[in-house]
Design an enzyme around this catalytic site. Sequence first.
Site, PDB file in Angstrom:
ATOM      1  N   GLN A   1       0.744  -1.140   0.102  1.00 10.88           N
ATOM      2  CA  GLN A   1      -0.022  -0.017  -0.004  1.00 10.88           C
ATOM      3  C   GLN A   1       0.828   1.438   0.154  1.00 10.88           C
ATOM      4  OE1 GLN A   1       1.422  -1.193   2.723  1.00 10.88           O
ATOM      5  NE2 GLN A   1       0.248  -0.837   4.636  1.00 10.88           N
TER       6      GLN A   1
ATOM      7  N   SER B   1      -7.277   0.608   7.238  1.00 11.70           N
ATOM      8  CA  SER B   1      -6.838   1.496   6.479  1.00 11.70           C
ATOM      9  C   SER B   1      -6.379   2.738   7.411  1.00 11.70           C
ATOM     10  CB  SER B   1      -7.974   2.422   5.460  1.00 11.70           C
ATOM     11  OG  SER B   1      -7.932   1.286   4.613  1.00 11.70           O
TER      12      SER B   1
ATOM     13  N   THR C   1      -1.904   5.649   7.806  1.00 13.51           N
ATOM     14  CA  THR C   1      -1.538   6.658   7.478  1.00 13.51           C
ATOM     15  C   THR C   1      -2.167   7.950   8.474  1.00 13.51           C
ATOM     16  OG1 THR C   1      -1.753   6.275   4.661  1.00 13.51           O
ATOM     17  CG2 THR C   1      -1.982   8.568   5.470  1.00 13.51           C
TER      18      THR C   1
ATOM     19  N   ALA D   1      -4.650  13.890   6.781  1.00 10.76           N
ATOM     20  CA  ALA D   1      -5.046  12.926   6.033  1.00 10.76           C
ATOM     21  C   ALA D   1      -5.918  11.728   6.721  1.00 10.76           C
ATOM     22  CB  ALA D   1      -3.697  12.056   5.820  1.00 10.76           C
TER      23      ALA D   1
ATOM     24  N   GLY E   1      -7.003   2.801   1.673  1.00 10.87           N
ATOM     25  CA  GLY E   1      -6.521   1.530   0.965  1.00 10.87           C
ATOM     26  C   GLY E   1      -7.821   0.776   0.714  1.00 10.87           C
ATOM     27  N   GLU E   2      -8.668   0.453   1.608  1.00  8.12           N
ATOM     28  CA  GLU E   2      -9.678  -0.402   1.708  1.00  8.12           C
ATOM     29  C   GLU E   2     -11.033   0.247   0.790  1.00  8.12           C
ATOM     30  OE1 GLU E   2     -10.668  -2.641   5.287  1.00  8.12           O
ATOM     31  OE2 GLU E   2      -9.768  -0.705   6.006  1.00  8.12           O
TER      32      GLU E   2
END
Lengths: 159, 297, 784
Positions: free
Chosen positions: C491, C532, C535, C736, C740-741
């Site tokens: 990722q 996710s 980040t 942020a 991802g998902e």
Amino acid sequence: MAFHKINVTINDDLEQVVVPSNMTLMHMLRESLALTGTKNGCSAGECGACTVLLNGEPVNSCMVLAVECDGAKIVTVEGLAGKKQLDPIQEAIVQEGGVQCGFCTPGILISSHALLKRNPNPSEDEIREALVGNLCRCTGYVRIIESVKVAARMQSVTT
Amino acid sequence: MTMNTHPSLPEFEYVQPATLAEACEFLASHAVEARPFLGGTDVFVRMRDGFLTPQFLVDVKNLKGLNDLHFDPKAGLTLGAAVNMNRVIASPEVKAYYPLLAEACRSVASYPLRTRATIVGNICNASPAGDTIGACLTLDGVLHIHGINGPRQESMASFFLGPGKTTLKLGDVVTAIHFPIPPKGCVGMYLKLGRNQLSDLSIVGVTALGYPDSNCKSGYRFRLALASVAPVPLVPTQAETYLANHSITPESVHEAARLSTDACSPIDDVRGSARYRKQMARNLSAKALAEVWKKLN
Amino acid sequence: MAKTDRQDIPSPIGENSPRIDAREKVTGAAIYADDIQFGNSLLHARIKRSPHPHALIKKIDTTKASALPGVKAVVTGEDFPGYIGLYLRDRYIFCRGRVRYVGDPVAGVAAISEEIAEKALELIEVEYEILEPVLDPEFGASPKAPLLHPDLGQYAVVNFIFPQAGTNISNHFKIRKGDVDSAWEKCAAIIERKYRIPQIQHVPIEPHVATAKVDETGEITLWVSSQSPFAQRNLIAESMGISQSKVRVIAPYVGGGFGSKAGVSMEALVVAIATKVKGHPVKLLLTREEEFYTAFVRQGLVAYFKMGCDENGRLLAMENKFYWDGGAYTEYGVNITRASGYSSSGPYEVPNVRTDSYCVYTNHPVTGPMRGFGMPEMHAGLEQCIDELALKIGMDAVEFRKLNCLKTGSTLVTGSKMHATGLSDCIKKTAEAINWGTKAPPSAPNKRRGKGLAIMWKAPAMPPNAGSSAWVELAEDGTVNVGVGGQELGQGVFTVMAQMAAGALGVPYESVRIATPVDTRYSPYEWQTVASRLTWSMGNAVANAAKDAKRQILDTVAEAWEETPEDLNIVNGVVISYKSEREIPLKNLVVYGLPKPGDQGWRGGPVVGRGKFMPAYVTGLDPETGQGERAVVHYTTGAQAVELEVDLDTGRIEIIKGVSTFDVGKAINPEMVKAQMEGGFVQGMSSALFEILQLKDGFVRNPSFVDYRIATSADTPRELQAYIVEVPQDDGPWGARGIGEHSMVPTIPAIANAIYDAVGVRLEGPPFTAEKVYLAMLDAGIVK
């Protein structure tokens, strides 16, 4: 089970290896020679992670017996780059973001490299067709396909 | 389903005979425990799955002549058994005279697998789904076989007995497949329906070949072969006869497609249902015939 | 770094820094768990597995197997009495007394080769008493079903999961919001639908692999392809009744995870075997076939939706019932049930909602987390209903969504308020990019063209206190080493962490490294690489650690220069003073410190910054109503649209164009964010068109790539667009949040809606194979 002594050139180095009949080329590379860049994804010729060049042509190394490679020339992902610089397809796939988890990458690189050798200027359809045996679960292929196009352009500039 | 697939290939002895005679003799004298192999793309998978448990794998791919690809403008094309599919695809003679053969090869799996896969191997597996078999049938392929009593030839038409079953006898090694020069003006096509766009096994595959033939009432002869719709690669002869005797129109093409569907006896499996396969046999037969007809004119 | 000044976003935040791991991955140098060399003492493990979906184990005889030369250990459930599991401890490492799916581990063997280990498996004799299996979740939830976990009431469980003892229901999550019953009569249009979403598999190209070694003192080392080194340390230690400090997990690059390598599964097997052969590393590598039926699979779902709106198209009520097919063990999957419950309205403001989400034990493969964690499955039906409801009330589907979707401050299904969100912008951008409202002609007479759009929301599903930590250390040459416990799965998280460390510290991106591989002995704690969340969560920890290091550096320099730290900054690896305009490169001070004038000693010294992040504000939800202050940390929202063609001769779907737009708060690396959107779209497309574990009587009929098809290079759309919306997250690093998902959540319904647009058929569930589409068209009379 019998063992066979074979001579095989791998990434320009001549190796002598003793292999049992049932050892695949993939296992020989990974286990006897610790060339672990070649990946084991399915052992059934379906995913393409173990793709290497056998006498210049890409094969699924899980579907080739090591003993069949006596006298053969093998190129693995470790042998793609020159001494100083990466192969254009390696350069391009880094630049275009065609790498994520990286597990399919060695096979993708070998298949793409072989495509560009037999067809220096492939169309999008030809790229898609050439990579159909290299499964990637991360990228959705978009950036990989783009990488091959970019590598083709890089090659045409340098040659 | 294959629940206990081996992590790698189970144990066996690798045998590399020096001559064809030696190979045949070894295979004949190890009736149950030995198997010949070419690229191994099918045999290795089935060994991992535990369906095949040979004690000896006899590598016949390096025997003399088995790697020859030979074309003669009069006699036709001879493909050594070990000639891989990528070589067939790349051959200028195949491209010029037998494009259907190249098209069928291109539909098989992936480029790396085709570096190992062979047409003869595809035929000898005798899977009803074999992608190149239809082209070999419609192009009147003849198998060259070396047995313990020496060489012989067998036509493709009578070769298949059932799934995985052929007329091959113990000790037989198929050395080549030969194709006569195709009929003048012939046009061929392989329509393959897989789950993915490329690389899959066929749910249904239809090979059609057509050419002008003054012996036919319609003026044209059509050949058809269907994959994955019967226990063996299927040639729907009634459909072929119908088109030989009726002028080629959208209606007669549909009737031929219907006849070819009637000849099918598909099963339900993980790739598709019998009901869908029947439908697709009809639609793809109609489409393949129509496309071939279009190109003939 | 809870509050950031977004006016001042430092380089390389928001820039397309090159992937930190790319070069080693293209040269074959990158090491994955199966690549580690262990030498001749390595033993190979294989697992004896149940051939029955449901049976009692009457007897296991391992004598013959143990006697086979080359076999070093044979273990069974008798040796390991402890339960294991993430949220609900409902499984043994090896079965004890009962098997619950085809593939359930019954015994394990370590031998000097895989071949011998396999032969030993054949020599293990197991007597079973076959029991009736449960093969459908709805039936499984009923009182008629045979009980699969008679001890459910005794299992240890976290306080937000509600198993129903004496049933097969391992979690029941409820929403009771407003008054659904009386809302129906106010509705001008109501849609009621049922969907069935099949089990699918993650299909990482790298199969699961783990090697374990136990030393003489009982200390365990596990080398593993893992999303969860720390969770594995914890769960394995708890199950074995040993201290966490006695388990060390070393986790190199992961060749694809998608959730399948989260929590703990086959890793515990190999650790258990290794305890019997001390000193020997023992490796277990799943075959691709085992990967399909013994690793986690995505839960199946039978979903009932009822929703209604008023004559203006405003959503008034929803009533949803979800029966999740949790398979044999639901230790992780129980939380999917919860997540789909607290998200069950979809990204819409709906005043009246009743939801019952059940996690049901069946005799199917073990289900677990997969990219989207219940959201792709739930949205698959929900977003089709929205289209149908819009149609019924006579509104354009995009307008209907714009009207009803969550806006900043909207009341959520759990009663709390929506944080700042750019969902409306995502819908607008996506509709524009797909040219919504126009229809291009099909490419051939036998084809029909259609467009579809769907939207989504998803929160990180995790315990309320899932934490992250990080350290930032500087070397003599001023380069920066960042310690993290989160995992690089592809990722791009290592790249993003390096960017964040560089940005927060003030050094060039190129001078940052990530301390790899993750090793629970040296790396800082991270809950898991899932949800996710990295980040955002680990990003906060890294930024905090970098700021801590920066503070240490500036304090030292300020003292030396007799200035205040506020007048100093680090820019491009150099400490500068805005006041005195003096400067000093980091390499001159970060290890040895700075000398005091006149040889009077030194100040400063080696710099190690530390940082952590743990959300402190997540509250519980009322078990009866599902209402609460703040159920989750945040929601990422977005939209996808597709344009496709249906082949009338075959039913085959071709995706012509895909568009994704997501509100990621702030894209730390925009190209990598887009790469997630593309990859997620294609994985979602693959699940929509091809993927299904074909289960029959508890057996997986297609456990190989031959018959479990995934999208290939030839299937990917020729046009794939990705757009980024940035409405900052208040507690995200530079604003942020995760992506991802989310990128595969709306893909199935977007495709389903486009199929309807093209040919007017809807199917009960994916995959929308050529066969299913064709036969539906045939049955509807669309083709003959």
